[in-house]
Design an enzyme around this catalytic site. Structure first.
Site, PDB file in Angstrom:
ATOM      1  N   CYS A   1       7.123   5.182   1.122  1.00  0.00           N
ATOM      2  CA  CYS A   1       6.600   3.832   0.848  1.00  0.00           C
ATOM      3  C   CYS A   1       6.957   3.325  -0.546  1.00  0.00           C
ATOM      4  O   CYS A   1       6.924   2.117  -0.787  1.00  0.00           O
ATOM      5  CB  CYS A   1       5.077   3.823   0.958  1.00  0.00           C
ATOM      6  SG  CYS A   1       4.414   4.536   2.444  1.00  0.00           S
TER       7      CYS A   1
HETATM    8  O1  KQY Z   1       2.336   2.688   2.644  1.00  0.00           O
HETATM    9  C1  KQY Z   1       2.833   1.669   2.276  1.00  0.00           C
HETATM   10  N1  KQY Z   1       4.013   1.319   2.732  1.00  0.00           N
HETATM   11  C2  KQY Z   1       2.159   0.729   1.399  1.00  0.00           C
HETATM   12  C3  KQY Z   1       0.776   1.115   1.102  1.00  0.00           C
HETATM   13  C4  KQY Z   1       0.083   0.036   0.375  1.00  0.00           C
HETATM   14  C5  KQY Z   1      -1.201   0.481  -0.154  1.00  0.00           C
HETATM   15  C6  KQY Z   1      -1.760  -0.478  -1.119  1.00  0.00           C
HETATM   16  N2  KQY Z   1      -2.984   0.012  -1.673  1.00  0.00           N
END
Ligand code: KQY
Length: 369
Positions: free
Chosen positions: A356
């Site tokens: 992420c």
């Molecule tokens: O896992 C993701 N691709 C983004 C997570 C966002 C979390 C924001 N607190």
């Protein structure tokens, strides 16, 4: 200024390559928000710096940092990592960065999705998100890559592709009314075909339990190579993840990819279950409009959230009881890459993991533009 193109990638002969195809480099952002990252984000910054250093062993890494944090980030990151001043609202480059597509001649372009912080004012994680929504454009400018602005609220973590015409997505995320309430499944499919250059879309149901993105595919399952998928898994039938992983398994076993192949699916057992400790929750400054952090809540931990680099796999270390088995399974899945583990609980506490916080730029060919 790089050009914003009027057409679509598919119409122009572009496709999104698999993450396992060669990269020109990787982009990340710097974690800074004290209402998402505990203790003014310092522990997360150390973890992000370790991820950047691990990936930099394999390919060039660039990190976007806000002005006030530039000096501290520069000091923590290895010299081989490029640090670029860039405003942002949080640190999820997978989701706010460009999704790159390539042509048969090796030209690379970027898709800039509309971003609404994983749900806008109806369940999104913070407001405002306008700086995040500009990040893909800024990265493309720096990389001198032309841009498509897609008419779809989407995030990079919501799609995986095999590079041969197949996309993997979840209904929980892409059909969520808090992303594109006016679009039906067929409209979403059409836009994915047009902007990813795919012809076959495999829909899984729900993502990882308590994933605050609303079920991103990149925490649940990914392509290892064309025809092969790995899926986060638990044998514990009473675990709230079990039914979703079982449903995903059954759908994957029934599916055919764009080339008509059946998929080989490998189960990657989950860590934990892991929960948020009281002292971790206490380190986050609660603010109205951002998701509160509550001691005891289940963390959406998954080993599938790894990054595929040139010649390497950078995987999250999350649980001493299960890390070694997960690393061994990844070594078997990727025999030609070196598997590097990075302690990643601090990234998990912010709501995601290594995949992420990273976004690859494909190598393309000689004529990148
Ligand atoms: O896992 C993701 N691709 C983004 C997570 C966002 C979390 C924001 N607190």
């Amino acid at each position: 200024m790089t050009r914003t193109l009027a057409g679509t990638p598919a119409a122009d002969g572009f496709r999104m390559p698999g993450e396992f195809e060669p990269h020109a480099g990787c982009w990340m952002l710097w974690p800074e928000r004290p209402d998402n990252w505990r203790e003014a984000a310092r522990p997360a910054q150390l973890a992000f710096a370790q991820v950047a250093a691990a990936i930099a062993q394999f390919e060039p890494v660039s990190v976007g940092v806000s002005g006030p944090h530039y000096a501290a980030a520069r000091a923590l990151l290895p010299e081989t990592v490029r640090v670029v001043e860039m405003a942002h609202d949080d640190a999820w480059m997978r989701d706010v960065g460009p999704t790159c597509v390539v042509s048969g001649r090796g030209v690379v372009r970027g898709v800039d999705w509309r971003f609404n912080a994983w749900g806008g004012l109806a369940g999104g994680l913070y407001f405002p998100w306008d700086q995040d929504d500009l990040v893909a454009r800024k990265v493309l400018e720096i990389e001198r890559l032309e841009r498509y602005r897609a008419p779809l609220v989407n995030e990079g973590g919501a799609v995986h592709v095999d590079g041969e015409g197949t996309a993997l997505v979840t209904e929980e995320c892409l059909l969520n009314a808090n992303r594109n309430p006016s679009l039906e499944r067929t409209d979403v499919e059409r836009l994915l075909r047009e902007y990813l250059g795919v012809s076959q879309i495999i829909w899984l149901g729900r993502g990882v339990f308590n994933d605050e993105t609303g079920g991103h595919i990149d925490n649940l399952a990914c392509f290892v190579r064309p025809g092969e998928v790995c899926l986060t898994w638990t044998d514990r039938e009473r675990d709230p993840q079990h039914a979703s992983s079982l449903d995903a398994w059954e759908r994957l076993k029934d599916a055919r990819d764009a080339r008509g192949r059946r998929l080989q699916v490998t189960r990657l057992p989950m860590p934990g279950p892991l929960t948020l400790h009281a002292r971790e929750a206490a380190g986050v400054i609660a603010r109205e409009g951002t998701r509160p952090r509550t001691a005891g809540e289940r963390l959406a931990a998954s080993y599938v959230n790894f990054y595929i680099a040139n010649g390497g796999i950078v995987m999250p270390l999350l649980d001493r009881r299960t890390d070694r088995a997960a690393a061994q399974r990844l070594k078997r899945l990727f025999p030609d890459r070196r598997v590097v583990g990075v302690p990643a609980r601090e990234i998990l506490l912010g709501g995601g993991n290594i995949h992420c916080i990273t976004q690859q730029i494909p190598a393309g060919g000689r004529g990148r533009r």
